[in-house]
Design a protein around this motif. Structure first.
Motif, PDB file in Angstrom:
ATOM      1  N   LEU A   1       0.808  -1.130  -0.033  1.00 27.75           N
ATOM      2  CA  LEU A   1       0.061   0.074   0.048  1.00 27.75           C
ATOM      3  C   LEU A   1       0.907   1.084  -0.095  1.00 27.75           C
ATOM      4  O   LEU A   1       1.870   1.272   0.432  1.00 27.75           O
ATOM      5  CB  LEU A   1      -0.848  -0.054   1.330  1.00 27.75           C
ATOM      6  CG  LEU A   1      -1.951  -1.440   1.376  1.00 27.75           C
ATOM      7  CD1 LEU A   1      -2.651  -1.207   2.531  1.00 27.75           C
ATOM      8  CD2 LEU A   1      -2.715  -1.274   0.153  1.00 27.75           C
ATOM      9  N   PRO A   2       0.278   2.435  -0.569  1.00 32.11           N
ATOM     10  CA  PRO A   2       0.998   3.575  -0.522  1.00 32.11           C
ATOM     11  C   PRO A   2       1.480   4.162   0.679  1.00 32.11           C
ATOM     12  O   PRO A   2       0.478   3.967   1.787  1.00 32.11           O
ATOM     13  CB  PRO A   2       0.037   4.556  -1.185  1.00 32.11           C
ATOM     14  CG  PRO A   2      -0.780   3.700  -2.169  1.00 32.11           C
ATOM     15  CD  PRO A   2      -1.114   2.355  -1.172  1.00 32.11           C
ATOM     16  N   LEU A   3       2.458   4.947   0.808  1.00 33.26           N
ATOM     17  CA  LEU A   3       2.719   5.793   2.094  1.00 33.26           C
ATOM     18  C   LEU A   3       2.120   6.952   2.453  1.00 33.26           C
ATOM     19  O   LEU A   3       1.557   7.126   3.084  1.00 33.26           O
ATOM     20  CB  LEU A   3       4.296   6.035   2.029  1.00 33.26           C
ATOM     21  CG  LEU A   3       5.385   5.018   2.143  1.00 33.26           C
ATOM     22  CD1 LEU A   3       6.697   5.641   1.980  1.00 33.26           C
ATOM     23  CD2 LEU A   3       5.116   4.344   3.469  1.00 33.26           C
TER      24      LEU A   3
ATOM     25  N   ALA B   1      -7.957  10.104 -10.035  1.00 34.59           N
ATOM     26  CA  ALA B   1      -7.850   9.487  -8.597  1.00 34.59           C
ATOM     27  C   ALA B   1      -6.437  10.454  -7.933  1.00 34.59           C
ATOM     28  O   ALA B   1      -5.945  10.840  -8.582  1.00 34.59           O
ATOM     29  CB  ALA B   1      -7.586   8.123  -8.661  1.00 34.59           C
ATOM     30  N   LEU B   2      -6.595  10.252  -6.807  1.00 36.06           N
ATOM     31  CA  LEU B   2      -5.339  10.674  -5.911  1.00 36.06           C
ATOM     32  C   LEU B   2      -4.020   9.930  -6.441  1.00 36.06           C
ATOM     33  O   LEU B   2      -4.050   8.957  -6.902  1.00 36.06           O
ATOM     34  CB  LEU B   2      -5.516  10.905  -4.393  1.00 36.06           C
ATOM     35  CG  LEU B   2      -6.756  11.525  -3.832  1.00 36.06           C
ATOM     36  CD1 LEU B   2      -6.629  11.033  -2.189  1.00 36.06           C
ATOM     37  CD2 LEU B   2      -6.643  12.983  -4.087  1.00 36.06           C
TER      38      LEU B   2
ATOM     39  N   ILE C   1      -9.370   1.105  -3.492  1.00 37.44           N
ATOM     40  CA  ILE C   1      -9.732   2.592  -2.957  1.00 37.44           C
ATOM     41  C   ILE C   1      -8.215   3.147  -2.445  1.00 37.44           C
ATOM     42  O   ILE C   1      -7.654   4.333  -2.816  1.00 37.44           O
ATOM     43  CB  ILE C   1     -10.585   2.644  -1.785  1.00 37.44           C
ATOM     44  CG1 ILE C   1     -12.220   2.763  -2.495  1.00 37.44           C
ATOM     45  CG2 ILE C   1     -10.556   4.031  -1.009  1.00 37.44           C
ATOM     46  CD1 ILE C   1     -13.287   2.480  -1.126  1.00 37.44           C
ATOM     47  N   LEU C   2      -7.323   2.259  -1.716  1.00 41.13           N
ATOM     48  CA  LEU C   2      -6.300   2.498  -1.264  1.00 41.13           C
ATOM     49  C   LEU C   2      -5.118   2.654  -2.332  1.00 41.13           C
ATOM     50  O   LEU C   2      -4.165   3.459  -2.109  1.00 41.13           O
ATOM     51  CB  LEU C   2      -5.775   1.450  -0.258  1.00 41.13           C
ATOM     52  CG  LEU C   2      -6.823   1.532   1.036  1.00 41.13           C
ATOM     53  CD1 LEU C   2      -6.205   0.659   2.096  1.00 41.13           C
ATOM     54  CD2 LEU C   2      -6.949   2.718   1.565  1.00 41.13           C
TER      55      LEU C   2
ATOM     56  N   PRO D   1     -12.249   3.828   6.428  1.00 37.77           N
ATOM     57  CA  PRO D   1     -13.034   2.486   6.404  1.00 37.77           C
ATOM     58  C   PRO D   1     -12.158   1.552   5.552  1.00 37.77           C
ATOM     59  O   PRO D   1     -12.179   0.299   5.864  1.00 37.77           O
ATOM     60  CB  PRO D   1     -14.305   2.550   5.647  1.00 37.77           C
ATOM     61  CG  PRO D   1     -14.546   4.332   6.099  1.00 37.77           C
ATOM     62  CD  PRO D   1     -13.327   5.056   6.027  1.00 37.77           C
ATOM     63  N   ALA D   2     -11.679   1.779   4.315  1.00 38.41           N
ATOM     64  CA  ALA D   2     -10.909   0.955   3.305  1.00 38.41           C
ATOM     65  C   ALA D   2      -9.546   0.290   4.060  1.00 38.41           C
ATOM     66  O   ALA D   2      -9.226  -0.842   3.890  1.00 38.41           O
ATOM     67  CB  ALA D   2     -10.579   1.560   2.042  1.00 38.41           C
ATOM     68  N   GLN D   3      -8.960   1.417   5.104  1.00 33.86           N
ATOM     69  CA  GLN D   3      -7.798   0.861   5.783  1.00 33.86           C
ATOM     70  C   GLN D   3      -8.410  -0.074   6.980  1.00 33.86           C
ATOM     71  O   GLN D   3      -7.710  -0.934   7.194  1.00 33.86           O
ATOM     72  CB  GLN D   3      -7.174   1.985   6.163  1.00 33.86           C
ATOM     73  CG  GLN D   3      -6.497   2.953   5.067  1.00 33.86           C
ATOM     74  CD  GLN D   3      -6.060   4.250   5.628  1.00 33.86           C
ATOM     75  OE1 GLN D   3      -6.655   5.006   6.385  1.00 33.86           O
ATOM     76  NE2 GLN D   3      -4.851   4.647   5.355  1.00 33.86           N
ATOM     77  N   LEU D   4      -9.403   0.208   7.706  1.00 33.55           N
ATOM     78  CA  LEU D   4      -9.999  -0.500   8.929  1.00 33.55           C
ATOM     79  C   LEU D   4     -10.364  -1.646   8.287  1.00 33.55           C
ATOM     80  O   LEU D   4     -10.263  -2.656   8.920  1.00 33.55           O
ATOM     81  CB  LEU D   4     -10.956   0.375   9.486  1.00 33.55           C
ATOM     82  CG  LEU D   4     -10.788   1.634  10.053  1.00 33.55           C
ATOM     83  CD1 LEU D   4     -11.897   2.470  10.588  1.00 33.55           C
ATOM     84  CD2 LEU D   4      -9.552   1.597  11.175  1.00 33.55           C
TER      85      LEU D   4
END
Length: 490
Positions: free
Chosen positions: A47-49, A152-153, A204-205, A223-226
């Protein structure tokens, strides 16, 4: 006969080698392997920093110092300046103002490319210079006026030398395409995931939509991280449960619990053992009698008397004819255990041995021989205890202090030195562990808590002090030392 299509794409899935992704050659695959990335699914969870917002343009006239922005404008001038450092200076205008792009490292081809009238879209950090706002070495590309923005970001991945962010985005995007075509099974109940599926969370992440909360992502509260955190915790809990099942399938020495021996040991102390200590000693004593390995976590504050409880267990094992290994993460802590065990058992029939990384030469050879022949009943030391050349004859009990400083595999490596019989394991920690956390982090262990301090022992206070008060902390420590007290730095 028709020939097979040599360019037919191979259908990839989660376990496909990462080298089969578009854009991943042998050299890149080798670099990715050093990060533990071997299969397509490994990229899903790499996952991105952090993230950059390149989804909206900022007018040059609205720029603010030290902000990361996307600007778009027309090149009005490109020239080389010969100040303190030779640089390529490009002036960009968008109708609201002028921005200077400065390059200290540039090629002739780059200089020739940046011609007057070219429309550029740039991303970078704005700094206020002597003649207005500047961007130093921005990312830029040529665009047509009105070209669409990023949807997207932009993800920023942890990386190593030789792999740029553009490469990371390309290969992660390729892995997400596999995710869409061959998604993994959903393993968690829908009602426990806040309605976010595994595939959705991963997407999403890696590519957050423009309206996502950057603060929530930065604080790891989206919520995606959780959702992924819950998946990881459940997987960890299950794996430790399986590990415990495997461990309990081994045969362990059945060590009799001799209450008279324990009572005599405690009576010989210059203090009265607390009720909590006696309760935990009995719990451990019952575990040692079983034919399967004890796996127990002993939790208690500093000064609660965990070492005395461990010594009582060691006495039971040694009296039954088995060896005991006591391991601590640092020499300082191991030496404290050595001094305690020397005081309690130095004049007994049980011989003690010391082993650390600093034990060298003839002394080490002698110590290893004592352990291998069981001349030493109790061995105290550091990580050196689970090294390959350390051979126990009849290891019956392993005691590990500050368990969180060791990995599960290190603990098992020492336990495997029991050979035919798997030794019992007692691990200790002074770190308060909430029940919910212990159920996950130490799911392979039973838990005993010494929840009572000896009479007259003051409670330990743990205080977090802001770094701005560093000078007052130093003065407080100096004052304590002047009063004859001690302090230590970790």
């Amino acid at each position: 006969m028709s020939q097979p299509n040599a360019n037919r794409r191979v259908a990839l899935n989660a376990t496909s080698p990462i080298s089969q992704l578009t854009g991943v050659g042998p050299k890149l695959a080798e670099k990715l392997a050093t990060l533990g990335l071997h299969q397509v699914k490994d990229l899903w969870f790499y996952l991105p920093l952090r993230y950059q917002d390149r989804t909206r343009l900022t007018p040059i006239g609205a720029l603010q110092d030290s902000s990361d922005v996307v600007v778009e404008g027309e090149v009005r001038l490109a020239t080389i300046t010969l100040g303190r450092r030779r640089s390529l200076v490009v002036k960009l205008q968008d109708g609201t103002g002028t921005l200077v792009l400065r390059f200290f490292h540039f090629s002739r081809a780059q200089q020739q490319q940046l011609k007057q009238g070219l429309t550029l879209r740039c991303f970078g950090q704005v700094r206020r210079g002597a003649n207005g706002f500047e961007m130093v070495h921005p990312e830029y590309r040529r665009v047509e006026e009105g070209a669409a923005m990023e949807e997207a970001l932009t993800a920023i991945y942890p990386t190593i030398t030789g792999i740029g962010q553009t490469t990371w985005r390309k290969i992660c995007l390729a892995s997400l395409q596999v995710l869409t075509v061959n998604p993994p099974d959903e393993l968690l109940p829908h009602e426990q995931t806040q309605g976010i599926g595994l595939v959705q969370a991963i997407q999403i992440l890696h590519q957050p939509p423009p309206d996502v909360s950057l603060s929530a992502l930065a604080n790891k509260q989206h919520p995606a991280q959780l959702r992924l955190a819950l998946e990881e915790l459940v997987a960890h809990r299950i794996s430790l449960g399986e590990l415990r099942t495997l461990q309990t399938q081994h045969q362990a020495p059945e060590i009799p619990y001799q209450q008279e021996l324990t009572a005599a040991f405690l009576k010989a102390q210059p203090f009265q053992a607390t009720g909590a200590q006696q309760r935990v000693i009995a719990e451990i004593g019952q575990d040692l009698m079983r034919p399967t390995p004890m796996l127990r976590l002993l939790q208690g504050d500093v000064g609660a008397g965990k070492t005395l409880v461990a010594a009582a267990a060691a006495l039971q094992a040694a009296e039954a004819g088995y060896q005991v290994a006591v391991m601590a993460p640092t020499e300082l802590l191991a030496e404290q255990h050595w001094r305690n065990f020397e005081r309690w058992f130095g004049n007994s029939k049980f011989k003690l041995a010391w082993l650390s990384g600093k034990t060298k030469g003839k002394k080490r050879e002698t110590t290893l021989a004592m352990i291998a022949t069981q001349e030493a009943s109790m061995v105290i030391g550091t990580h050196a205890l689970f090294q390959a050349d350390v051979e126990f004859k009849h290891l019956g009990l392993v005691i590990i202090d500050e368990q969180h400083r060791f990995g599960v595999e290190q603990r098992l490596t020492l336990a495997r030195k029991g050979k035919a019989l798997r030794p019992h394991q007692l691990v200790m920690t002074a770190t308060p562990i909430p029940r919910s956390l212990s159920m996950v982090a130490y799911a392979d262990l039973d838990c005993s808590i010494i929840d009572e301090l000896p009479p007259g022992r003051q409670a330990i206070s743990t205080v977090l002090i802001d770094s701005t008060r560093r000078a007052s902390v130093i003065e407080r420590v100096a004052h304590a030392c002047r009063d004859g007290r001690q302090a230590y730095w970790v």
